[in-house]
Design a protein around this motif. Structure first.
Motif, PDB file in Angstrom:
ATOM      1  N   ASP A 175      -1.047  -0.478  -4.496  1.00 37.37           N
ATOM      2  CA  ASP A 175      -2.019   0.946  -4.334  1.00 37.37           C
ATOM      3  C   ASP A 175      -1.338   2.676  -4.924  1.00 37.37           C
ATOM      4  OD1 ASP A 175      -5.097   1.231  -2.427  1.00 37.37           O
ATOM      5  OD2 ASP A 175      -4.048   2.497  -2.910  1.00 37.37           O
ATOM      6  N   LYS A 216      -0.465  -6.078   2.630  1.00 35.96           N
ATOM      7  CA  LYS A 216       0.754  -5.721   2.913  1.00 35.96           C
ATOM      8  C   LYS A 216       1.692  -7.108   2.136  1.00 35.96           C
ATOM      9  CE  LYS A 216       0.474  -2.149   4.710  1.00 35.96           C
ATOM     10  NZ  LYS A 216      -0.877  -1.263   4.984  1.00 35.96           N
ATOM     11  N   GLU A 229      -7.912  -6.209   3.003  1.00 35.86           N
ATOM     12  CA  GLU A 229      -6.626  -6.172   3.885  1.00 35.86           C
ATOM     13  C   GLU A 229      -6.515  -7.951   4.108  1.00 35.86           C
ATOM     14  OE1 GLU A 229      -5.541  -4.492   5.364  1.00 35.86           O
ATOM     15  OE2 GLU A 229      -7.198  -2.183   5.225  1.00 35.86           O
ATOM     16  N   ASN A 268     -11.163   1.655   7.637  1.00 36.01           N
ATOM     17  CA  ASN A 268     -10.501   0.325   7.018  1.00 36.01           C
ATOM     18  C   ASN A 268     -11.445  -1.034   7.169  1.00 36.01           C
ATOM     19  OD1 ASN A 268      -8.922  -2.367   7.723  1.00 36.01           O
ATOM     20  ND2 ASN A 268      -7.533  -1.150   7.378  1.00 36.01           N
ATOM     21  N   TYR A 322       1.184  -1.195   0.112  1.00 35.92           N
ATOM     22  CA  TYR A 322       0.198   0.373  -0.194  1.00 35.92           C
ATOM     23  C   TYR A 322       1.042   1.396   0.029  1.00 35.92           C
ATOM     24  CZ  TYR A 322      -3.258   3.750   1.852  1.00 35.92           C
ATOM     25  OH  TYR A 322      -3.347   4.501   1.509  1.00 35.92           O
ATOM     26  N   HIS A 360      -5.254  -2.561   0.609  1.00 37.47           N
ATOM     27  CA  HIS A 360      -3.921  -1.827   2.163  1.00 37.47           C
ATOM     28  C   HIS A 360      -3.272  -3.159   2.320  1.00 37.47           C
ATOM     29  CE1 HIS A 360      -3.939  -0.677   6.185  1.00 37.47           C
ATOM     30  NE2 HIS A 360      -3.788   0.539   5.477  1.00 37.47           N
ATOM     31  N   GLY A 374      -1.644   5.090  -2.318  1.00 39.94           N
ATOM     32  CA  GLY A 374      -0.603   4.720  -1.207  1.00 39.94           C
ATOM     33  C   GLY A 374       0.851   5.372  -2.053  1.00 39.94           C
ATOM     34  N   SER A 419      -2.264  -6.465   7.529  1.00 44.12           N
ATOM     35  CA  SER A 419      -2.448  -4.956   7.581  1.00 44.12           C
ATOM     36  C   SER A 419      -3.891  -4.491   8.209  1.00 44.12           C
ATOM     37  CB  SER A 419      -2.822  -5.111   5.987  1.00 44.12           C
ATOM     38  OG  SER A 419      -3.755  -5.813   5.376  1.00 44.12           O
ATOM     39  N   ARG A 431      -9.605   0.515  -1.830  1.00 44.29           N
ATOM     40  CA  ARG A 431      -8.026   0.568  -1.762  1.00 44.29           C
ATOM     41  C   ARG A 431      -7.502  -0.840  -1.128  1.00 44.29           C
ATOM     42  NH1 ARG A 431      -8.410   4.492  -4.961  1.00 44.29           N
ATOM     43  NH2 ARG A 431      -6.393   2.707  -5.722  1.00 44.29           N
ATOM     44  N   ASN A 446     -10.918  -0.804   2.494  1.00 44.26           N
ATOM     45  CA  ASN A 446     -10.278  -1.269   1.966  1.00 44.26           C
ATOM     46  C   ASN A 446      -9.909  -2.993   2.087  1.00 44.26           C
ATOM     47  OD1 ASN A 446      -8.783   0.584   2.642  1.00 44.26           O
ATOM     48  ND2 ASN A 446      -8.122   0.690   4.648  1.00 44.26           N
TER      49      ASN A 446
END
Length: 391
Positions: free
Chosen positions: A77, A122, A322, A316, A47, A120, A80, A309, A118, A320
């Protein structure tokens, strides 16, 4: 295109190994070493990506892998990566490397509500043999060598074993969602057991799949010993707050660890403090971390750990994508608790007396942030209702 609501929850797998990497001076070298040893493919999903020493080191490592004939897929993203220079983005160009941006911010669609969704997550997966999961970004903020006084407190988890195949599948799903193209990879052979841990991949694909929070509710309600929550942005929905209060009233050791004086979004800290009084009255213990910005996101319920994440905040959970790694193992939970205890020791515990003595200026400030939080929540809900069809 596949529908998100067709995605299934990933199963539990035995025979995994999990290694905790505390802070960037430990996990960045481990991640770069894994990329340097790649032989077949590298999957990188991030992100926050900002130009600097950390981003440059990963760009060089990815290009070196591609130069060795390794296939590389990179998913960033679009929001990000606003801090990533066009020159650095242009460097990620090679016949064996594909770079894609999740939900690009096209000018003619800038005010489309769907631009709020988004990625988000990782994640780094190498050769289907190891995966790194957590809350880091490719930013100098996480590297103690670059910012020795102000680096962000972060934890990454390195996994080996059968769960890695599910991380590959999860990346393929989000790549399809972002690019509308299938990502074809050779079958991942989990091989012999890498360890003794029982683990599971948990993902949230908004707006239809919220596996991470669902797991939290189940585990927190079953907890008998402890429920410890770590989050950098403590603006949880009412259901999470009720769950924490209920567990504390049932005699469970409930603790919340949040940032103190240092945060990249101080407003979130101020808004989150309005929830302190009721939680404290129910027996929840609240700690504000002092040395630096606390950025990792984790939950520990008895012998169950979830790290990744997900911030467990309202925005969130609504907007998002995740991804968290879940582990169910008493020994690993004990080691994880030890790491948390070290962080609690560097935090200040907020007591009910501290909240009660704030005076009228503090009460007025709390009222203001309460109304602002409610306004943001209502606005977010209104926008969510106006979103486009789910793909």
């Amino acid at each position: 295109m596949k529908k998100l609501r067709q995605y299934k929850a990933f199963p539990w797998h035995d025979g995994n190994q999990g290694i905790m990497h505390r802070n960037g001076d430990v996990f960045f070298p481990a991640m770069l070493r894994a990329i340097a040893e790649a032989r077949e493919f590298v999957l990188l999903e991030m992100y926050l990506v900002e130009s600097g020493r950390v981003a440059a080191s990963f760009i060089e490592a990815l290009l070196a892998a591609a130069g060795r004939g390794v296939r590389v897929w990179v998913l960033f993203d679009a929001f990000g990566t606003l801090g990533l220079s066009s020159q650095d983005a242009a460097r990620l160009s090679h016949a064996n490397l594909q770079l894609a941006f999740f939900n690009p911010l096209y000018l003619w669609r800038l005010f489309n509500v769907d631009r709020l969704f988004r990625d988000h997550r990782k994640l780094l997966v190498v050769d289907g043999s190891c995966a790194f999961i957590g809350g880091t970004g490719l930013s100098d903020d996480f590297d103690p060598a670059v910012t020795p006084q102000g680096y962000w407190r972060e934890t990454m988890l390195e996994m080996r074993g059968p769960v890695v195949a599910d991380w590959v599948t999860s990346f393929q799903q989000i790549w399809l969602r972002a690019t509308r193209t299938e990502l074809s990879l050779p079958p991942v052979d989990p091989g012999p057991a890498a360890g003794t841990l029982r683990g599971r991949v948990a993902v949230s694909c908004v707006p239809v799949q919220r596996e991470i929070t669902r797991s939290f509710f189940v585990r927190a309600r079953r907890a008998r010993e402890r429920v410890w929550l770590v989050t950098p942005y403590f603006v949880p929905p009412a259901k999470i707050r009720r769950t924490l209060r209920s567990a504390a009233r049932n005699g469970v050791d409930v603790r919340v660890l949040v940032p103190g004086a240092f945060s990249d979004h101080p407003l979130m800290t101020l808004i989150g403090r309005r929830f302190y009084p009721r939680l404290l009255l129910s027996g929840v213990r609240i700690f504000e971390y002092q040395p630096r910005f606390l950025h990792y996101k984790a939950v520990l319920c008895d012998s169950w750990v979830s790290l990744g994440s997900s911030n467990f905040d309202r925005w969130n959970m609504r907007w998002n994508h995740e991804a968290n790694q879940e582990i169910l193992d008493a020994g690993f939970a004990g080691r994880f608790a030890g790491m948390l205890e070290a962080d609690f020791a560097e935090a200040v515990e907020i007591l009910l007396a501290d909240v009660a003595r704030i005076g009228w200026p503090g009460r007025l400030q709390r009222w203001f942030w309460s109304r602002l939080d409610q306004l943001i929540a209502a606005f977010s809900h209104l926008l969510f209702q106006r979103r486009g069809p789910v793909e």
